[in-house]
Design a protein around this motif. Structure first.
Motif, PDB file in Angstrom:
ATOM      1  N   CYS A 171      38.668  42.783  42.709  1.00 50.35           N
ATOM      2  CA  CYS A 171      39.060  41.449  42.187  1.00 50.35           C
ATOM      3  C   CYS A 171      38.521  40.366  43.153  1.00 50.35           C
ATOM      4  N   VAL A 172      38.322  38.763  42.753  1.00 50.13           N
ATOM      5  CA  VAL A 172      37.955  37.718  43.710  1.00 50.13           C
ATOM      6  C   VAL A 172      38.971  36.847  43.911  1.00 50.13           C
ATOM      7  N   SER A 173      39.282  36.555  45.119  1.00 53.77           N
ATOM      8  CA  SER A 173      40.108  35.611  45.459  1.00 53.77           C
ATOM      9  C   SER A 173      39.257  34.163  45.466  1.00 53.77           C
ATOM     10  N   LEU A 174      39.467  33.504  44.536  1.00 53.31           N
ATOM     11  CA  LEU A 174      38.909  32.234  44.185  1.00 53.31           C
ATOM     12  C   LEU A 174      39.473  31.059  45.154  1.00 53.31           C
ATOM     13  N   GLN A 283      51.116  33.555  37.778  1.00 55.25           N
ATOM     14  CA  GLN A 283      50.457  34.102  38.678  1.00 55.25           C
ATOM     15  C   GLN A 283      49.162  33.615  39.294  1.00 55.25           C
ATOM     16  N   LYS A 284      48.722  32.631  38.485  1.00 62.18           N
ATOM     17  CA  LYS A 284      47.264  31.926  38.679  1.00 62.18           C
ATOM     18  C   LYS A 284      46.357  33.028  39.041  1.00 62.18           C
ATOM     19  N   SER A 285      46.166  33.857  37.734  1.00 66.24           N
ATOM     20  CA  SER A 285      45.126  34.985  37.891  1.00 66.24           C
ATOM     21  C   SER A 285      44.601  34.955  36.468  1.00 66.24           C
ATOM     22  N   MET A 286      43.182  35.199  36.448  1.00 69.74           N
ATOM     23  CA  MET A 286      42.604  35.277  35.317  1.00 69.74           C
ATOM     24  C   MET A 286      42.119  36.857  35.215  1.00 69.74           C
ATOM     25  N   LEU A 287      42.313  37.519  34.142  1.00 67.22           N
ATOM     26  CA  LEU A 287      41.821  39.166  34.285  1.00 67.22           C
ATOM     27  C   LEU A 287      40.962  39.266  33.185  1.00 67.22           C
ATOM     28  N   PHE A 288      39.850  40.011  33.593  1.00 68.64           N
ATOM     29  CA  PHE A 288      38.768  40.340  32.663  1.00 68.64           C
ATOM     30  C   PHE A 288      39.200  41.492  31.779  1.00 68.64           C
ATOM     31  N   VAL A 289      39.165  41.516  30.153  1.00 69.26           N
ATOM     32  CA  VAL A 289      39.873  42.400  29.629  1.00 69.26           C
ATOM     33  C   VAL A 289      38.684  43.297  28.999  1.00 69.26           C
ATOM     34  N   ILE A 290      37.649  42.507  28.125  1.00 69.41           N
ATOM     35  CA  ILE A 290      36.854  43.309  27.467  1.00 69.41           C
ATOM     36  C   ILE A 290      35.611  42.241  27.333  1.00 69.41           C
ATOM     37  N   THR A 291      34.533  42.961  26.970  1.00 73.16           N
ATOM     38  CA  THR A 291      33.227  42.469  26.841  1.00 73.16           C
ATOM     39  C   THR A 291      32.299  43.273  25.925  1.00 73.16           C
ATOM     40  N   GLY A 292      31.249  42.496  25.410  1.00 72.60           N
ATOM     41  CA  GLY A 292      30.401  43.194  24.466  1.00 72.60           C
ATOM     42  C   GLY A 292      28.930  42.356  24.443  1.00 72.60           C
ATOM     43  N   ARG A 293      28.070  42.980  24.293  1.00 70.80           N
ATOM     44  CA  ARG A 293      26.698  42.319  24.342  1.00 70.80           C
ATOM     45  C   ARG A 293      25.680  42.901  23.667  1.00 70.80           C
ATOM     46  N   TYR A 331      28.396  45.685  38.891  1.00 68.80           N
ATOM     47  CA  TYR A 331      27.962  44.465  38.599  1.00 68.80           C
ATOM     48  C   TYR A 331      29.209  43.428  39.110  1.00 68.80           C
ATOM     49  N   LYS A 332      30.360  44.021  39.256  1.00 62.19           N
ATOM     50  CA  LYS A 332      31.225  43.187  39.627  1.00 62.19           C
ATOM     51  C   LYS A 332      31.332  42.782  40.912  1.00 62.19           C
ATOM     52  N   TYR A 333      30.626  43.722  41.861  1.00 63.62           N
ATOM     53  CA  TYR A 333      30.905  43.267  43.308  1.00 63.62           C
ATOM     54  C   TYR A 333      29.649  42.159  43.506  1.00 63.62           C
ATOM     55  N   SER A 334      28.797  41.748  42.572  1.00 59.43           N
ATOM     56  CA  SER A 334      27.770  40.877  42.708  1.00 59.43           C
ATOM     57  C   SER A 334      28.616  39.377  42.666  1.00 59.43           C
ATOM     58  N   PHE A 335      29.843  39.507  42.184  1.00 63.25           N
ATOM     59  CA  PHE A 335      30.631  38.145  41.929  1.00 63.25           C
ATOM     60  C   PHE A 335      31.268  37.688  43.007  1.00 63.25           C
ATOM     61  N   GLY A 336      31.410  38.852  43.950  1.00 60.39           N
ATOM     62  CA  GLY A 336      32.268  38.516  45.204  1.00 60.39           C
ATOM     63  C   GLY A 336      33.455  39.586  45.385  1.00 60.39           C
ATOM     64  N   ALA A 337      33.654  40.531  44.585  1.00 62.17           N
ATOM     65  CA  ALA A 337      34.913  41.054  44.333  1.00 62.17           C
ATOM     66  C   ALA A 337      34.941  41.900  45.527  1.00 62.17           C
ATOM     67  N   LYS A 338      36.299  42.133  45.895  1.00 64.87           N
ATOM     68  CA  LYS A 338      36.758  43.183  46.663  1.00 64.87           C
ATOM     69  C   LYS A 338      37.754  44.102  46.311  1.00 64.87           C
ATOM     70  N   ASP A 339      37.763  45.408  46.832  1.00 62.88           N
ATOM     71  CA  ASP A 339      38.341  46.372  45.995  1.00 62.88           C
ATOM     72  C   ASP A 339      39.965  46.270  46.233  1.00 62.88           C
ATOM     73  N   ARG A 340      40.752  46.724  45.483  1.00 63.55           N
ATOM     74  CA  ARG A 340      42.138  47.214  45.676  1.00 63.55           C
ATOM     75  C   ARG A 340      42.334  48.476  45.036  1.00 63.55           C
ATOM     76  N   HIS A 341      42.851  49.374  45.549  1.00 69.77           N
ATOM     77  CA  HIS A 341      43.360  50.692  45.368  1.00 69.77           C
ATOM     78  C   HIS A 341      44.487  50.932  44.493  1.00 69.77           C
ATOM     79  N   ILE A 342      44.370  51.734  43.575  1.00 68.15           N
ATOM     80  CA  ILE A 342      45.393  52.240  42.564  1.00 68.15           C
ATOM     81  C   ILE A 342      45.890  53.430  42.900  1.00 68.15           C
ATOM     82  N   GLN A 343      47.178  53.675  42.757  1.00 71.07           N
ATOM     83  CA  GLN A 343      47.886  55.123  43.178  1.00 71.07           C
ATOM     84  C   GLN A 343      48.270  55.475  41.961  1.00 71.07           C
TER      85      GLN A 343
END
Length: 586
Positions: A171-174, A283-293, A331-343
């Motif tokens: 995710c990216v902290s904007l 929560q002032k958050s935008m969540l990317f759900v689905i894309t197609g091209r 590609y997500k990291y090219s937008f400045g995203a940093k990892d969070r871990h899921i347990q």
């Protein structure tokens, strides 16, 4: 602290204001725990769900915490069932957890853990899809008794090493400013591309971006899903249809609740790509759900343009997080995203725990019926038998097992089960109807007719009863009585196609159907045959196909369909010379 168990949608709707208040106050809350998302998901989830709701005391009208859960029933090795407790959002929610008003965590969360251990029947608790930033879950899991419950961390490895790691959630902290984002959050190359391609779209006569609104919502959603389907249909396999259905429902739902951001990139009237995000305003958050091209189109890159445009919108509208959800695609990291871990933590009792039969049977029945409908007959039979071992007079299990035995051709066993059901419920319409069908399958027509008559005494407007009674009478050559039954069914339901077709077939047998109508009803008989074949009723399918051919001997499709069914039954060689009119594929 009082814990209430909410397990129906009407009550869930009534607590929306309370839920929204807790959600807005909880800084660790996330969209898959919002009332909006859950209000759609809980209506389509197959498993029984419930919500633990905590309030400081019985007299307090407001809850301070909510914990959505669901139960699954699984087959044990060697027979029997066991109950598995899960997070309610599992299978579609990227993240799960609970929500709690600040200041109550230390009291509420151990109380939730105690309630789950002492009041709920389960053998395994799957605490899945928990963000490592959710600090409350450590307190929750530490409240489980180490003497009786064992905790373990689970990590399911992907079969394909190229698949993304679903235990990472970039995710990216904007920042507050778009230019600051471009300057400090992305690399030089990405920054130059974003600026160049966005300018290209904005200045182009060909390229454009449109956004979902009330007028174009349906078309935009279908464009997005069609583009997604082209890429993922094969990979999703058996889950494809359910994922598509969920996406279509949730996108419409979120638009209705003003929290959907959906954009489409065009070149003229050709859609190049589309993207959908959830907008979590509290929560002032935008969540990317689905894309197609459109994968045949490379320049300019639709994905880069649509994500950049969405991030710019998010920053300009005060969002603080752009969440790429599960998966560490590069590609997500090219937008400045940093990892969070899921347990994924599994709590399991160290010793066999006595299961609550009263709780297990409804779940076991649901599992057996689902297996039955999915044609997993061995599992379904095992399930029905295990239910009847625990509760020998369970009417749903008797009926389900009776139907299944009939499907397997074990007619005597099926007959006994339906009769057992009638001893428990003498007025069981479905038992009488099934007995009639069973007798008719075995050409025990007098018994079938008696069963249908009993059914119609109990329910004089049973259209299917008149149809089946008419067919049984027809098989005995009692044409006028049969026609009277079909006419009665049509009197009760004038648009009943099955009764109309049966009546036409009876008239044809008496030479009273015109050639034009013969052609029409030949097609309908063929269609009914195909429906019967789909549900495994091959004997009736054969009868319909043969009737179709009788009405229109040159109907090639009916000949072909009949040959396929006969081939399945191993009868083809004995009839092929007399009935084959079209070539049968090898």
């Amino acid at each position: 602290m009082q814990i209430d168990k909410i397990d129906n949608f009407e009550t869930f709707k009534k607590i929306r204001e309370n839920w929204d208040s807790v959600y807005a106050a909880d800084r660790q809350a996330q969209f898959f725990l919002s009332w909006i998302w859950l209000s759609r998901w809980l209506q389509i989830v197959h498993e029984p769900w419930f919500i633990l709701a905590a309030k400081p005391d019985a007299d307090d009208s407001s809850y301070v915490a909510f914990f959505p859960l669901k139960t699954l029933l699984t087959h044990k090795d060697g027979g029997g069932f066991e109950i598995e407790l899960c997070m309610a959002g599992n299978s579609m929610a990227d993240y799960t957890g609970l929500i709690c008003r600040p200041g109550y965590e230390e009291e509420v969360i151990p109380t939730f853990a105690d309630y789950i251990q002492q009041q709920l029947s389960w053998s395994t608790f799957n605490v899945k899809s928990i963000l490592d930033t959710d600090t409350r879950m450590s307190l929750f899991l530490n409240s489980f008794s180490g003497d009786s419950v064992e905790l373990s961390q689970l990590r399911i490895q992907s079969v394909n090493v190229e698949d993304p790691d679903l235990y990472l959630a970039p995710c990216v902290s904007l920042p507050d400013d778009w230019d600051e984002y471009l300057q400090n959050y992305v690399g030089v190359n990405t920054r130059q591309k974003i600026r160049r391609f966005l300018r290209q779209v904005e200045s182009s006569d060909e390229l454009s971006i449109t956004y979902a609104n009330a007028e174009n919502l349906n078309s935009h959603i279908e464009i997005l899903l069609n583009l997604w389907e082209a890429r993922w249909k094969k990979q999703k396999g058996d889950t494809f249809e359910s994922v598509m259905a969920y996406n279509r429902l949730i996108l419409h739902h979120c638009f209705e609740h003003k929290c959907l951001y959906l954009s489409v990139l065009w070149k003229g009237d050709r859609p190049l790509g589309a993207i959908a995000n959830f907008m979590d305003f509290p929560q002032k958050s935008m969540l990317f759900v689905i894309t197609g091209r459109d994968r045949t189109f490379k320049n300019p890159p639709p994905g880069l343009i649509l994500h950049a445009d969405a991030i710019r919108y998010a920053i300009q509208n005060g969002f603080k997080v752009y969440d790429f959800l599960m998966g560490n695609e590069e590609y997500k990291y090219s937008f400045g995203a940093k990892d969070r871990h899921i347990q994924h933590i599994v709590a399991q009792y160290k010793h066999n725990r006595q299961q609550d039969v009263e709780n297990i049977i409804p779940l076991a029945l649901q599992l057996a019926i689902r297996d039955h409908r999915s044609n997993r007959l061995t599992k379904a039979e095992q399930g029905y038998c295990q239910i009847l071992k625990a509760q020998s007079n369970n009417p749903e299990a008797l009926y389900g097992l009776g139907v299944l035995m009939g499907q397997k051709g074990e007619y005597q066993t099926a007959e006994n089960l339906f009769k057992d059901l009638l001893e428990i419920q003498p007025n069981s319409l479905k038992a009488l109807f099934s007995l009639g069908n069973l007798y008719q399958t075995q050409d025990r027509l007098s018994e079938a007719i008696e069963a249908y008559h009993q059914l119609l005494v109990l329910q004089p407007d049973a259209i299917a009863g008149y149809n089946n009674l008419g067919y049984a009478l027809q098989q005995q050559g009692k044409w006028e009585d049969a026609i009277a039954c079909y006419q009665k069914a049509l009197e009760l339901q004038p648009n009943c196609v099955e009764a109309e077709v049966s009546l036409a077939n009876a008239l044809h047998a008496q030479g009273k159907l015109s050639p034009e109508k013969q052609a029409h009803y030949a097609v309908l008989n063929n269609d009914f045959g195909s429906k019967c074949k789909q549900v495994g009723d091959l004997k009736t399918a054969i009868a319909y196909y043969r009737q179709s051919i009788s009405l229109k001997p040159d109907l090639a499709e009916a000949h072909y369909n009949l040959a396929l069914v006969l081939q399945e039954q191993g009868q083809l060689k004995t009839v092929i010379t007399s009935e084959q009119k079209t070539p049968i594929p090898a």
